[in-house]
Write a protein that holds these residues in place. Structure first.
Motif, mmCIF file in Angstrom:
data_model
loop_
_atom_site.group_PDB
_atom_site.id
_atom_site.type_symbol
_atom_site.label_atom_id
_atom_site.label_comp_id
_atom_site.label_asym_id
_atom_site.label_seq_id
_atom_site.Cartn_x
_atom_site.Cartn_y
_atom_site.Cartn_z
ATOM 1 N N ALA A 105 0.835 -1.201 0.000
ATOM 2 C CA ALA A 105 0.000 0.000 0.000
ATOM 3 C C ALA A 105 0.865 1.246 0.000
ATOM 4 C CB ALA A 105 -0.932 0.002 1.214
ATOM 5 N N ILE A 106 0.336 2.288 -0.597
ATOM 6 C CA ILE A 106 0.960 3.616 -0.543
ATOM 7 C C ILE A 106 -0.088 4.578 -0.002
ATOM 8 C CG2 ILE A 106 1.922 5.538 -1.851
ATOM 9 C CD1 ILE A 106 3.036 3.625 -3.845
ATOM 10 N N VAL B 179 8.333 -0.028 -1.571
ATOM 11 C CA VAL B 179 7.258 -0.344 -2.507
ATOM 12 C C VAL B 179 7.746 -0.172 -3.938
ATOM 13 C CG1 VAL B 179 4.972 0.353 -3.312
ATOM 14 C CG2 VAL B 179 5.451 0.270 -0.859
ATOM 15 N N SER B 180 8.456 0.910 -4.195
ATOM 16 C CA SER B 180 8.974 1.162 -5.550
ATOM 17 C C SER B 180 9.926 0.062 -5.989
ATOM 18 C CB SER B 180 9.685 2.524 -5.591
ATOM 19 O OG SER B 180 8.787 3.574 -5.328
ATOM 20 N N VAL C 114 5.058 -7.410 -6.751
ATOM 21 C CA VAL C 114 3.797 -6.917 -6.206
ATOM 22 C C VAL C 114 2.669 -7.340 -7.131
ATOM 23 C CG1 VAL C 114 2.464 -4.876 -5.528
ATOM 24 C CG2 VAL C 114 4.940 -4.928 -5.159
ATOM 25 N N ASP C 115 1.672 -8.025 -6.567
ATOM 26 C CA ASP C 115 0.497 -8.407 -7.344
ATOM 27 C C ASP C 115 -0.587 -7.340 -7.266
ATOM 28 O OD1 ASP C 115 1.537 -10.982 -8.068
ATOM 29 O OD2 ASP C 115 1.070 -11.655 -6.040
ATOM 30 N N VAL C 116 -0.702 -6.715 -6.098
ATOM 31 C CA VAL C 116 -1.738 -5.707 -5.880
ATOM 32 C C VAL C 116 -1.117 -4.522 -5.154
ATOM 33 C CG1 VAL C 116 -3.827 -5.167 -4.573
ATOM 34 C CG2 VAL C 116 -3.691 -7.301 -5.845
ATOM 35 N N LEU C 117 -1.324 -3.335 -5.684
ATOM 36 C CA LEU C 117 -0.879 -2.108 -5.026
ATOM 37 C C LEU C 117 -2.103 -1.282 -4.673
ATOM 38 C CD1 LEU C 117 1.437 -0.202 -4.144
ATOM 39 C CD2 LEU C 117 1.233 0.877 -6.393
ATOM 40 N N LEU C 118 -2.267 -1.011 -3.384
ATOM 41 C CA LEU C 118 -3.377 -0.179 -2.924
ATOM 42 C C LEU C 118 -2.900 1.259 -2.786
ATOM 43 C CD1 LEU C 118 -3.661 -3.135 -1.117
ATOM 44 C CD2 LEU C 118 -5.885 -2.032 -0.862
ATOM 45 N N VAL C 119 -3.643 2.185 -3.352
ATOM 46 C CA VAL C 119 -3.270 3.594 -3.367
ATOM 47 C C VAL C 119 -4.443 4.420 -2.855
ATOM 48 C CG1 VAL C 119 -2.521 5.529 -4.802
ATOM 49 C CG2 VAL C 119 -1.764 3.222 -5.355
ATOM 50 N N SER C 120 -4.171 5.356 -1.960
ATOM 51 C CA SER C 120 -5.234 6.255 -1.524
ATOM 52 C C SER C 120 -5.494 7.274 -2.626
ATOM 53 C CB SER C 120 -4.824 6.978 -0.234
ATOM 54 O OG SER C 120 -3.681 7.784 -0.470
#
Length: 731
Positions: free
Chosen positions: A122-123, A134-135, A143-149
């Motif tokens: 997550a970011i 993360v980068s 990374v299969d899934v990246l959660l972003v606000s």
């Protein structure tokens, strides 16, 4: 087994199956592979898809379509995007990008992803120190899934350095809580409106999934338009069979709290008690805790780390309840949450449905009870307009940005535009989405694009909010099925009587209130006295407003710590004070009950040894423009009770302060700067009263700059220390 190892084996098994004679794009193989992933996700070998789940997965994975899933909470929307992510990754697609609105939701989604063997990261604002990791993981395809606000989409560094690469590599875009991208959604989030631009940048071959549990037909149509053409929409029945709804109308806050004190232990399991304001949450949690209930407050003021700990405590049933504002809402996942009680109603049936949907997601029964309050409509009105941009404020922001060649920070803008930090940041986001400004390194700058205030659009939204409020009142007063009404409000064509709520089966909840509980609630609500913390720093940029101060306030010019009877939003004295300070209420001497409460505040303050400042030796009053008789009568009462001399009243210069309530600190200070004068009579009285602090009496405190400037004038005139005593605090 670690999540990474589990993912590798899951992906390998999917790849092996495609190498044994079936094409990875053959729809007949997709269901078997998807079912395998689903069973790993839920940990059950007999798990199967709910109606619509596989159809959504198939549309994304095999057809590469854009899909909208509108299903009740607990239906399994996250399973759709996690299963789809692993299937797409097995076929060589890039990582899934999930736009997720809340930290609590992100934490639950990452945990769920790990259970499914999905490598998720997550970011957001809470893990800034981990962004480099993360980068690196993204660059290594780990990374299969990246959660972003959604707020990350406006961050200049993320937008310029990371987002372009993500867009090129994204295998699936997921918009969670997608009602937020609609003007008609119940949660107005300007950052979410950027997602339409993000969708437009994606290659047409990249599937997009939008999910929500709270969308009526108008919101659905708006989301479909933003997703593009050929949207595959799945709408399921929204009625929650596990929920038993009810409404209990009680006379006042005392009775509502008394009911909770009497019956909280009887409510099933652990749950959430929702309030409309932070102060109500804190007051309620304090009262229940003092009575022996294991409860905690959870609000927008709660520290991020503490929020996470409180969420875990509720999930583990270590607390009976969290007393929460809407800060604990979308995405919080506790399948066995036993109850939701509302002290005060949300402003629409849609918002109410979203909050009560926290309960009974994985259990057969859960109780939902609404205890509406007389103050609800006033609170609704405030929040209905707080997020709407003002044309004159927007014009002032654009003008300020146009006059400088360099980016301007929000802090610097505050010195040029009379807006507080939070509404200013909200307005900047709206202007950024509209293309008039952009956030860059160092602050904000104008794009030069012409901006026109869309008065018609905001009027439509404002009217929609009014209609929603009226619908909530109908829900409170109705005699029919409550679940049917909520489902119908979301345009669910399958809405039907539930047979469980108080409208269908009769009142299922007790209505009695224990005598001791009423007394305890009364005592808690009658509690008087809150601290007023002194200002210690001047706002930045005051020189631009003609005020020659900066940095720290000199100790010899500072106001001391003070006390206020209560906030206008409080459950206890708040009702009395709101009536006292309501628009149009004439000035009058202080009510005897309020005066007695102020005496109690003064007495308790003295027992705490005046916060180390020493006992006051005299009284001075503020020159109130709206309530002079009220202030003078309070000053007289305090002099009589404390046997203190009255030195007099400060004098207003230039017609009094010009700073308006609600403005930011810089403008509020500029509006009162040098306006409070120590006249000759007061100056002579100060010279003759001796040494020691004075009480400074006022009616209403908001930004604290009026008290700060008045105290500075008194201290420059020779007063040792100034201790404010105020009737009410705004907000």
């Amino acid at each position: 087994m670690t999540s990474r190892q589990f993912t590798s084996s899951a992906t390998a098994s999917l790849s092996d199956s495609t190498q044994q004679g079936t094409s990875p794009h053959d729809p007949t193989s997709t269901r078997g592979n998807a079912l395998e992933v689903l069973r790993r996700l839920v940990g059950r070998d007999d798990a199967d898809f709910h109606d619509g789940q596989f159809e959504a997965i198939e549309a994304l994975v095999d057809a590469g379509r854009r899909a909208l899933v509108v299903q009740r909470t607990g239906w399994g929307k996250s399973a759709v995007y996690f299963v789809s992510s692993l299937l797409l990754r097995a076929r060589g697609a890039g990582p899934t990008l999930i736009v997720s609105p809340l930290l609590a939701l992100m934490r639950d989604q990452v945990a769920a992803a790990e259970r499914a063997g999905v490598r998720a990261m997550a970011i957001n604002s809470a893990n800034a120190t981990e962004w480099d990791l993360v980068s690196q993981a993204l660059a290594a395809d780990e990374v299969d899934v990246l959660l972003v606000s959604p707020e990350r989409l406006t961050n200049p560094s993320f937008r310029e350095n990371q987002l372009p690469t993500l867009i090129r590599r994204t295998g699936l875009l997921v918009i969670d809580e997608a009602h937020c991208i609609s003007d008609w959604g119940h949660d107005f989030r300007p950052d979410y409106r950027r997602i339409a631009d993000l969708i437009a940048q994606l290659p047409a071959t990249v599937p997009v999934l939008a999910t929500t549990a709270t969308a009526n037909s108008r919101v659905v149509a708006d989301i479909e338009e933003q997703l593009g053409t050929g949207v595959f929409t799945i709408r399921g029945p929204l009625a929650r069979k596990s929920l038993r709804l009810g409404v209990l109308r009680l006379a006042d806050s005392r009775d509502r709290l008394g009911w909770l004190l009497t019956h909280l232990k009887e409510l099933p399991g652990s749950g959430i008690i929702y309030t409309l304001t932070v102060s109500a949450a804190e007051d309620t949690a304090r009262l229940l805790a003092e009575a022996g209930h294991v409860v905690k407050a959870y609000t927008g003021r709660t520290d991020t780390m503490e929020r996470e700990a409180l969420e875990e405590a509720l999930k583990n049933n270590d607390v009976k309840a969290l007393v929460a504002t809407s800060a604990l809402g979308m995405g919080f996942d506790k399948p066995d949450l036993g109850f939701v009680v509302h002290l005060g109603a949300p402003s629409s049936p849609v918002a109410y449905y979203q909050q009560v949907g926290r309960a009974g997601r994985g259990s057969a029964n859960a109780d939902v009870l609404l205890l509406p309050g007389s103050e609800d409509t006033d609170i609704w009105q405030y929040f209905a307009t707080a997020s709407m941009p003002s044309e004159d404020k927007a014009t002032a922001v654009l003008s300020a940005l146009a006059q400088t060649a360099r980016p301007m920070s929000t802090q610097a803008l505050e010195a040029r535009v009379d807006l507080r930090r939070t509404p200013l940041e909200l307005l900047l986001k709206v202007l950024a989405v509209d293309g008039a400004v952009k956030r860059v390194q160092g602050g904000w700058e104008s794009t030069g694009e012409r901006w026109v205030y869309d008065a018609e659009r905001y009027a439509r939204i404002a009217q929609a909010r009014i209609d929603e409020q009226q619908s909530m009142i109908v829900y409170e007063e109705m005699t029919g099925c409550r679940m049917e009404y909520l489902a119908a409000a979301l345009d669910d064509s399958t809405a039907a009587p539930c047979g469980r709520c108080d409208g269908c089966a009769g009142r299922w909840f007790p209505t009695d209130i224990g005598t001791g509980a009423v007394e305890a609630a009364s005592e808690s609500l009658s509690h008087a006295g809150l601290p007023i913390d002194p200002r210690t720093l001047w706002p930045t940029g005051m020189d631009r407003l003609g005020v020659p101060v900066k940095g720290k306030i000199k100790p010899e010019e500072q106001v001391g710590p003070g006390r206020v009877l209560a906030r206008l939003t409080d459950l206890g004295w708040g009702n009395t004070l709101r009536a006292m300070f309501a628009q149009g209420v004439p000035d009058a001497p202080i009510d005897s009950g309020v005066a007695q409460a102020m005496v109690a505040v003064l007495r308790d303050w003295g027992q705490s040894r005046w916060a180390g400042q020493g006992r006051p030796v005299a009284v001075v009053s503020m020159p109130s423009r709206s309530k002079p008789e009220l202030v003078r009568s309070l000053a007289a009462a305090m002099c009589q009770v404390g046997q203190l001399p009255y030195l007099g009243e400060l004098t207003l210069d230039f017609g009094g302060p010009t700073g308006q309530r609600g403005g930011n600190s810089a403008y509020r200070l500029a509006g009162v700067w040098d306006r409070f004068i120590v006249g000759p009579e007061l100056e002579a009285a100060i010279a003759g009263y001796g040494r020691g602090p004075v009480l400074l009496i006022d009616d209403l405190v908001d930004s604290r700059w009026t008290l700060t400037v008045a105290a500075r004038a008194l201290r420059l005139a020779g007063v040792d220390q100034v201790l404010p005593l105020v009737i009410a605090q705004a907000g």
